[in-house]
Scaffold this motif. Structure first.
Motif: not given
Length: 230
Positions: A96, A173, A219, A221-229
């Protein structure tokens, strides 16, 4: 785009700048890159650019005078969008951030060295601080080249296939799905049938599934952020 890299050991930057996508982008006139030796700006009669830290800690610290002189010289000639310092305690550099930097016109990257740089430089001159990982290197030249390569390859026409950069890991992401090339069979291992089907919708769906699965496995951390976003 113009990138000015300030270094105490400029020789460390020569190879990467002359043998990479960065060099080809320079030859195409897409980017200008200049390396500045801090010793060219010191006023010390012994050509020193470092000194012992206050407080009795071991190690050496880059002194403020040559850094201020170099950056003052550069900023007197043009306006810079960012003045970046490569530091272990900086913000983690990611895709990013590379995307954002690739849109700028003029950037300075200051390479740390020894124990670091005088805090007054960071307070007065630096607009961005990046680390490339939770470890310490001998100097900031390698992180500077990582940052340079990551943003230059995003400049239109810097690489042969512009779509390639857009499909890389982290662009959406997630980690990139597995990739295959010819031959279709090698030592008993086969390319997934779906990739040879010619059905672009099914191929895209397969890639998305694989990308999600790999990211979740490697990852979280990336997976959880992607699902959240999303």
């Amino acid at each position: 785009m113009r990138i000015d890299i300030i270094s105490a050991v400029p020789g460390l930057l020569t190879g990467p700048l002359e043998n990479s996508i960065v060099q080809r982008a320079k030859e195409k006139g897409l980017v200008e890159i200049f390396v500045h030796d801090l010793r060219d700006y010191t006023e010390d009669k012994h050509n020193k650019i470092d000194d012992y830290p206050y407080g009795g800690e071991p190690g050496m610290v880059l002194t403020p005078q040559p850094i201020f002189s170099c950056i003052d010289h550069l900023t007197s000639e043009r306006k810079y969008d960012e003045i970046i310092f490569t530091a272990p305690d900086g913000e983690v550099f990611n895709q990013e951030e590379a995307n954002k930097l690739s849109l700028l016109e003029n950037v300075i990257i200051l390479c740390g060295h020894y124990k670091g740089i005088d805090q007054r430089v960071r307070d007065a001159l630096i607009t961005k601080e990046y680390t490339i990982g939770d470890y310490v290197l001998s100097g900031g030249e390698l992180p500077a080249m990582v940052i340079t390569d990551a943003l230059v390859r995003l400049i239109p026409n810097a690489i042969g296939d512009a779509g390639s950069a857009l499909s890389d890991s982290f662009q959406d992401g997630l980690l990139e799905a597995p990739v295959y090339t010819r031959p279709a069979e090698f030592k008993g291992m086969n390319v997934p049938e779906i990739l040879r089907s010619g059905d672009h919708k099914k191929i895209e769906a397969w890639k998305n599934e694989q990308s999600l699965a790999k990211t979740k496995e490697r990852r979280k951390d990336l997976y959880e952020k992607f699902k959240k976003d999303y």
